[in-house]
Design an enzyme around this catalytic site. Structure first.
Site, mmCIF file in Angstrom:
data_model
loop_
_atom_site.group_PDB
_atom_site.id
_atom_site.type_symbol
_atom_site.label_atom_id
_atom_site.label_comp_id
_atom_site.label_asym_id
_atom_site.label_seq_id
_atom_site.Cartn_x
_atom_site.Cartn_y
_atom_site.Cartn_z
ATOM 1 C CE1 TYR A 80 6.854 -21.612 18.125
ATOM 2 C CE2 TYR A 80 8.248 -23.183 16.964
ATOM 3 C CZ TYR A 80 7.972 -21.881 17.344
ATOM 4 O OH TYR A 80 8.789 -20.862 16.954
ATOM 5 C CG PHE A 132 -1.527 -4.656 -4.137
ATOM 6 C CD1 PHE A 132 -2.769 -4.079 -4.355
ATOM 7 C CD2 PHE A 132 -1.153 -4.951 -2.837
ATOM 8 C CE1 PHE A 132 -3.621 -3.795 -3.295
ATOM 9 C CE2 PHE A 132 -2.007 -4.679 -1.774
ATOM 10 C CZ PHE A 132 -3.238 -4.103 -2.001
ATOM 11 C CB THR A 133 -0.249 -0.433 -2.082
ATOM 12 O OG1 THR A 133 -0.990 -1.486 -1.457
ATOM 13 C CG2 THR A 133 -1.214 0.496 -2.776
ATOM 14 C CG ASP A 223 -0.619 -11.131 -5.566
ATOM 15 O OD1 ASP A 223 -1.444 -11.863 -4.997
ATOM 16 O OD2 ASP A 223 -0.358 -9.973 -5.180
ATOM 17 C CE LYS A 266 -7.115 -8.429 -1.193
ATOM 18 N NZ LYS A 266 -8.287 -7.560 -1.105
ATOM 19 N NE ARG A 389 -6.340 1.179 -2.829
ATOM 20 C CZ ARG A 389 -5.529 0.495 -2.010
ATOM 21 N NH1 ARG A 389 -5.518 -0.809 -2.017
ATOM 22 N NH2 ARG A 389 -4.721 1.109 -1.186
ATOM 23 C CG PHE A 455 -2.939 4.010 1.215
ATOM 24 C CD1 PHE A 455 -1.719 3.735 0.639
ATOM 25 C CD2 PHE A 455 -3.710 2.953 1.680
ATOM 26 C CE1 PHE A 455 -1.270 2.427 0.520
ATOM 27 C CE2 PHE A 455 -3.281 1.647 1.564
ATOM 28 C CZ PHE A 455 -2.053 1.383 0.987
HETATM 29 N N1 F0G Z 1 -1.614 -8.727 -3.280
HETATM 30 C C1 F0G Z 1 -2.830 -8.278 -3.621
HETATM 31 C C2 F0G Z 1 -3.276 -8.371 -5.035
HETATM 32 C C3 F0G Z 1 -3.668 -7.739 -2.635
HETATM 33 O O1 F0G Z 1 -4.865 -7.286 -2.994
HETATM 34 C C4 F0G Z 1 -3.213 -7.662 -1.307
HETATM 35 C C5 F0G Z 1 -4.037 -7.057 -0.270
HETATM 36 C C6 F0G Z 1 -1.939 -8.152 -1.002
HETATM 37 C C7 F0G Z 1 -1.172 -8.687 -2.018
HETATM 38 C C8 F0G Z 1 -1.399 -8.099 0.380
HETATM 39 O O2 F0G Z 1 -2.044 -9.041 1.172
HETATM 40 O O3 F0G Z 1 -3.235 -7.692 2.933
HETATM 41 O O4 F0G Z 1 -2.781 -10.136 3.243
HETATM 42 O O5 F0G Z 1 -0.938 -8.498 3.325
HETATM 43 N N2 F0G Z 1 -5.035 -6.334 -0.486
HETATM 44 C C9 F0G Z 1 -5.886 -5.739 0.540
HETATM 45 C C10 F0G Z 1 -6.954 -4.871 -0.099
HETATM 46 C C11 F0G Z 1 -5.139 -4.991 1.582
HETATM 47 O O6 F0G Z 1 -7.744 -4.323 0.658
HETATM 48 O O7 F0G Z 1 -7.042 -4.768 -1.315
HETATM 49 P P1 F0G Z 1 -2.261 -8.827 2.752
#
Ligand code: F0G
Length: 482
Positions: A80, A132-133, A223, A266, A389, A455
């Site tokens: 842990y 980003f979303t 990011d 990623k 998108r 979405f």
């Molecule tokens: N920032 C970027 C540029 C991303 O593309 C993503 C995730 C995140 C932050 C959030 O990261 O999913 O680990 O919480 N992109 C995924 C996609 C969901 O399918 O483009 P996460």
């Protein structure tokens, strides 16, 4: 990818890995695909994987691991607190980014939660190249507002600009002038800008942004989730960087930032996330939130096995034969589709091939979700799962009005080391067929519309019986072929 010339002169991406573990795929027939998309409420996020042939939804958490990653997972130190596994990850992050302080999180959006809770207040402004979303949702949840400063060309679907993800420095200056530097929580740069088609920024542009941040006493947050592709594009498209190694470019880039966060789903080809910085004051504030939301400071919600895989994955990201795999496959798909007249985002970016739904189905109004409709149509025609998108990925304004997205893209992600070229060629073939029959595609309308990040799990239905008509044309052209 090796730099190999073929006799024919063709540009064929050549894999620099061999496949030693495989997973069986099935291609459901047309009837099942019609049923499955209806069951999924026409939302590709809600399809069951057993109904999907090629999963091009995302590259997140689905990149293929290497033998070295799998081997490392076996030696994970499962404790842990104070795990050796964490120390190895921390050391790797320090080595790659040259930053001494590291906080683990369970994924990218968790970093966004921690950073936004620490730095964003009601009324804060966060300028960025593009949102980003999940980033935007976290900033909004904390009372802040995102203001974008992408270069005009970033929003032009087709272009020859190699760095469409660049921040427009004049726009950034006027945002700071308009709101005042003390209102600005931080400036955010997104590598491999996701929502405009995986488009990179240049090292030069990042240095210019740093300069503005210095002049105004602002923090610069990177990011780095899609950094691997961005590094490849800096190396291959930015003249001054061609003699630098990927490691050198990464260190230079990191030295310009105050905070770097990443989704290791990623970057690192595993599942997790992390935040690093040299700023002790901000680090101490962010650290308080980790045990609360993520887990103890030596795992942050990740399993030790995943942390070992990330450590090796980050190292492999610095390998030039590895990071060009995604971009060269994407460039192949983009070039082949362009040659056949299918509208795609150019120049080819990272993450995936992005189809311009605004032009592909220009007869569908934006409030009937052209990119979402195209995603459903492509699934029916091929079993390939892409991701909308566009406007569906936006959130309604507090007054219920719907912001229309700048772009309507169908993203076909290319997880690293996963697909073969013949699978990519199959996807191209069915997209070309769909393009020839595009007039049969019509829009979608909501059945269930969640308020936040709709979405992900909202449900829709076709505005007419267009899907049956599309299926009838498929039967006519392909007979009993799957
Ligand atoms: N920032 C970027 C540029 C991303 O593309 C993503 C995730 C995140 C932050 C959030 O990261 O999913 O680990 O919480 N992109 C995924 C996609 C969901 O399918 O483009 P996460």
């Amino acid at each position: 990818m090796a730099n190999v010339k073929f006799l024919s002169g063709e540009q064929i991406p050549l894999e620099m890995h061999k496949v030693r573990i495989v997973q069986k795929l099935t291609l459901p027939n047309l009837e099942r695909r019609l049923e499955a998309i209806t069951e999924a409420g026409n939302n590709t996020f809600l399809l069951k994987n057993k109904d999907v042939f090629l999963d091009m939804l995302t590259d997140s958490g689905v990149n293929a691991m290497s033998d070295r990653q799998q081997a490392a997972m076996l030696i994970a130190d499962d404790s842990y607190a104070g795990s050796e596994t964490f120390t190895r990850l921390e050391n790797k992050v320090q080595e790659i980014f040259g930053m001494k302080l590291f906080l683990p999180t369970h994924q990218g959006r968790a970093c966004e939660n921690v950073i936004s809770q620490t730095l964003v207040q009601p009324g804060s402004i966060v300028p960025m190249n593009y949102h980003f979303t999940t980033t935007k949702s976290h900033i909004n949840l904390n009372g802040g507002q995102v203001v974008e400063a992408i270069t005009d060309e970033g929003l032009q679907v087709t272009s020859t600009n190699p760095f469409k993800g660049n921040m427009d420095i004049d726009k950034l200056n006027s945002i700071i002038e308009k709101h005042g530097a003390d209102k600005i929580a931080f400036v955010r740069m997104e590598a491999g800008t996701n929502l405009i088609g995986g488009q990179p920024f240049s090292l030069k542009n990042l240095a210019e942004v740093r300069n503005i941040c210095d002049k105004n006493g602002l923090l610069l947050v990177l990011d780095a989730s899609l950094l691997a592709d961005n590094l490849y594009f800096i190396k291959t498209r930015e003249q001054q960087c061609q003699d630098m190694s990927i490691r050198e470019i990464t260190l230079k880039l990191a030295s310009l930032c105050d905070i770097i966060y990443f989704s290791a789903r990623k970057l690192g080809c595993a599942r997790g996330g992390g935040i690093c910085t040299n700023n002790e004051e901000v680090f101490v504030k962010m650290r308080e939130l980790i045990p609360l939301y993520e887990g103890f400071l030596t795992y942050g919600g990740m399993s030790v096995r995943e942390m070992e895989a990330i450590t090796v994955g980050l190292d492999e990201t610095m390998d030039e034969d590895f990071i060009n795999q995604g971009p060269t496959f994407i460039a192949f798909m983009v070039d082949e589709l362009s040659k056949k007249g299918v509208p795609v985002v150019t120049p080819p970016g990272g993450l995936g091939c992005h189809i311009n739904a605004m032009e592909f189905v220009d007869h569908i109004p934006q409030n009937e979700y052209p990119a979402g409709a195209l995603a459903a149509a492509l699934y029916i025609a091929s079993g390939v799962r892409g991701m909308e998108r566009g406007t569906m990925s936006e959130q309604r304004n507090p007054d219920g009005t719907e912001p229309l997205s700048n772009m309507e893209l169908l993203r076909l992600a290319m997880p690293r080391r996963v697909f073969t070229l013949s699978q990519v060629k199959y996807a191209i073939d069915r997209i070309v067929w769909l393009h020839e029959n595009r007039k049969l595609i019509e829009g979608l309308t909501w059945i269930e519309e969640p308020k936040i990040l709709r979405f992900f799990f909202g449900r829709l239905k076709p505005v007419s019986n267009w899907q049956e008509k599309l299926a009838a044309k498929f039967r006519q052209d392909f007979g009993d072929s799957l």
